[in-house]
Motif scaffolding. Structure first.
Motif, PDB file in Angstrom:
ATOM      1  N   ARG A 246     -40.069   6.547 -11.253  1.00 31.97           N
ATOM      2  CA  ARG A 246     -40.793   6.637  -9.988  1.00 31.97           C
ATOM      3  C   ARG A 246     -42.241   6.170 -10.110  1.00 31.97           C
ATOM      4  N   CYS A 250     -41.052   3.994  -6.362  1.00 24.30           N
ATOM      5  CA  CYS A 250     -39.754   4.050  -5.696  1.00 24.30           C
ATOM      6  C   CYS A 250     -39.468   5.485  -5.281  1.00 24.30           C
ATOM      7  N   SER A 251     -38.421   5.676  -4.500  1.00 22.56           N
ATOM      8  CA  SER A 251     -38.047   7.003  -4.042  1.00 22.56           C
ATOM      9  C   SER A 251     -37.233   7.731  -5.111  1.00 22.56           C
ATOM     10  N   GLU A 254     -33.676   6.279  -5.115  1.00 20.15           N
ATOM     11  CA  GLU A 254     -33.592   4.982  -5.779  1.00 20.15           C
ATOM     12  C   GLU A 254     -33.608   5.132  -7.291  1.00 20.15           C
ATOM     13  N   ALA A 258     -30.337   4.223  -9.545  1.00 26.23           N
ATOM     14  CA  ALA A 258     -30.471   3.171 -10.555  1.00 26.23           C
ATOM     15  C   ALA A 258     -29.988   3.654 -11.919  1.00 26.23           C
ATOM     16  N   ALA A 304     -24.967  -2.356  -2.401  1.00 25.53           N
ATOM     17  CA  ALA A 304     -25.800  -3.171  -3.281  1.00 25.53           C
ATOM     18  C   ALA A 304     -24.875  -3.957  -4.210  1.00 25.53           C
ATOM     19  N   VAL A 321     -33.558  -0.916  -9.368  1.00 27.15           N
ATOM     20  CA  VAL A 321     -34.127  -0.241  -8.199  1.00 27.15           C
ATOM     21  C   VAL A 321     -34.324  -1.230  -7.054  1.00 27.15           C
ATOM     22  N   ILE A 324     -31.121  -1.976  -5.165  1.00 26.80           N
ATOM     23  CA  ILE A 324     -30.745  -0.859  -4.294  1.00 26.80           C
ATOM     24  C   ILE A 324     -31.637  -0.824  -3.056  1.00 26.80           C
ATOM     25  N   ARG A 325     -32.921  -1.073  -3.254  1.00 29.59           N
ATOM     26  CA  ARG A 325     -33.863  -1.021  -2.126  1.00 29.59           C
ATOM     27  C   ARG A 325     -33.554  -2.093  -1.092  1.00 29.59           C
ATOM     28  N   LYS A 328     -30.852  -0.883   1.098  1.00 26.34           N
ATOM     29  CA  LYS A 328     -31.351   0.121   2.036  1.00 26.34           C
ATOM     30  C   LYS A 328     -32.114  -0.540   3.179  1.00 26.34           C
ATOM     31  N   GLU A 329     -32.927  -1.524   2.863  1.00 23.85           N
ATOM     32  CA  GLU A 329     -33.757  -2.162   3.884  1.00 23.85           C
ATOM     33  C   GLU A 329     -32.936  -2.953   4.884  1.00 23.85           C
TER      34      GLU A 329
END
Length: 433
Positions: A246, A250-251, A254, A258, A304, A321, A324-325, A328-329
């Protein structure tokens, strides 16, 4: 300690505490509900502090909550073309039980168990349900008291009537009413019945699944488990590992996703050039014009994708990460009716048909921060919240809510994503990442 014994009382039917005026009317199931109908899901709440008369007070709160969540007291009816809920008020199943140990002793046994050995412990605390039928209640609840004075509330529900957000909201209502509140703090919202005169519940038009989610569900439905089956493992991802990731920006989700994706891919992949898929759930209410009071199924299913070799060994964990992001986006794009982006996403997921199996795909669902950890029956919030994983056909991990009994900053995960022969290696990869 000696063998844990749980003595159960005969089950009883709990009906709404007041007459429900829509009795005999149809409760409409959305396409998302129908996709999950008869699939059992279970959550267990462990409360170390005593609840005043736990069995009776929770039973009373449940009865009062069913007035507001009246479809949950009904039964499945109709054929494939007209599948619906008969809001007949027949009620839900409930039982009390007692255990010969303390909650800490039970949780220590769960923490020490590996693979399927943890399941016999949890099965003592819930109704056994492989699959719901038309005749079954939509909710099955067991309240077990322990020698320490604490209690564990096990709730199994038909996923077709509520998603994780929805059942968390329902259980919050049961807790509020058990504590003496006259009404739930949040008025529940569900799909329209064919008679919307009932004053206890607001309703909305039936949410429609976007094409991308339909296509993603089709990909999931075609996944086959390994011949040896899937083992169940209780995993703790250390706080030090999560915090290190993190710091890269990142969250929490995430970072955890990961770790799980990289470590699992390393031990199960057979071809580094094969596409690796990570499917996860996302709350879609805001994209459908709904708020958190809606308790029906309302999730998006982002996917993803990257080559197995890249996920397993390519670059830094922050590269995983980033993959994955990006998925999500793209969630807002799932709900757009047209456009080049949507067309491209549908083409990409279509290209994955026939390429998805145990060695390159699995799913993650997160139960953090959706309300499970906020349930209170009069003694405060739970020390632990655990999912009970039923016999699923596709590999999945469930990220548990952060509660008082967990290691500070660590993340508990119930894994149902690797075959038994891969379980030890999966643990080792996480420990050494």
């Amino acid at each position: 300690m000696s063998t844990i014994v749980v003595s159960k009382s005969p089950s009883v039917v709990v009906r709404p505490s007041e007459t429900v005026t829509t009795a005999g009317k149809k409760g409409i199931l959305s396409p998302a509900d129908k996709a999950l109908i008869t699939l059992p899901s279970t959550v267990l709440y462990a409360f170390e502090q005593p609840i005043h008369e736990p069995v009776e007070s929770i039973r009373r709160g449940l009865s009062q909550a069913l007035v507001h969540y009246y479809p949950m007291a009904g039964r499945l009816a109709g054929g494939d073309e007209d599948l619906h809920i008969d809001c007949n008020g027949e009620g839900v199943a409930f039982t009390g039980a007692s255990a010969n140990c303390t909650i800490k002793e039970l949780m220590s046994a769960v923490d020490e168990s590996q693979q399927k050995s943890m399941m016999p412990l949890l099965e003592k605390l819930v109704y056994s349900m492989e699959r719901f039928t038309r005749a079954d209640p939509f909710v099955l609840m067991q309240v077990t008291t322990f020698r320490c004075g604490g209690s564990i509330v096990g709730v199994t529900w038909d996923h077709g009537v509520a998603d994780g957000f929805g059942i968390a909201r329902f259980m919050q209502a049961v807790g509020e009413l058990a504590r003496g509140s006259p009404t739930p703090s949040v008025v529940p919202v569900w799909c329209k019945c064919n008679d919307d005169q009932h004053h206890q519940q607001k309703s909305v038009s039936v949410p429609v699944l976007p094409p991308y989610t339909v296509a993603a569900l089709q990909v999931v439905s075609e996944m086959l488990p390994p011949a040896s089956g899937l083992g169940i493992t209780n995993i703790t991802i250390p706080a030090s590992l999560i915090n290190r990731i993190r710091r890269g920006g990142c969250s929490h989700f995430e970072a955890v996703a990961a770790v799980l994706w990289r470590c699992r891919t390393r031990i199960v992949m057979s071809d580094p050039e094969t596409p690796a898929l990570l499917m996860f759930t996302a709350n879609a209410r805001k994209y459908m014009g709904l708020d958190e009071s809606y308790y029906g199924n309302c999730v998006a299913l982002p996917i993803a994708v990257e080559k197995c070799g890249v996920v397993a060994h390519g670059g830094d964990i922050m590269d995983v990460v980033a993959i994955i992001r990006r998925a999500k986006e793209q969630v807002p794009e799932h709900f757009k009716e047209n456009g080049d982006v949507v067309a491209g996403m549908l083409q990409a997921i279509g290209d994955l048909r026939g390429q998805v199996g145990y060695h390159n795909a699995f799913g993650i669902t997160s139960w953090r921060n959706i309300g499970f950890e906020d349930v209170d029956f009069g003694c405060g919030t739970p020390s632990w919240v655990l999912p009970y994983v039923h016999n699923l056909s596709s590999p999945i991990c469930v990220v548990c809510p952060q509660t008082r009994g967990d290691q500070q900053g660590a993340c508990r995960v119930i894994s149902y994503c690797v075959a038994p022969q891969h379980a030890d290696a999966f643990h080792q990869e996480i420990a050494t990442l």
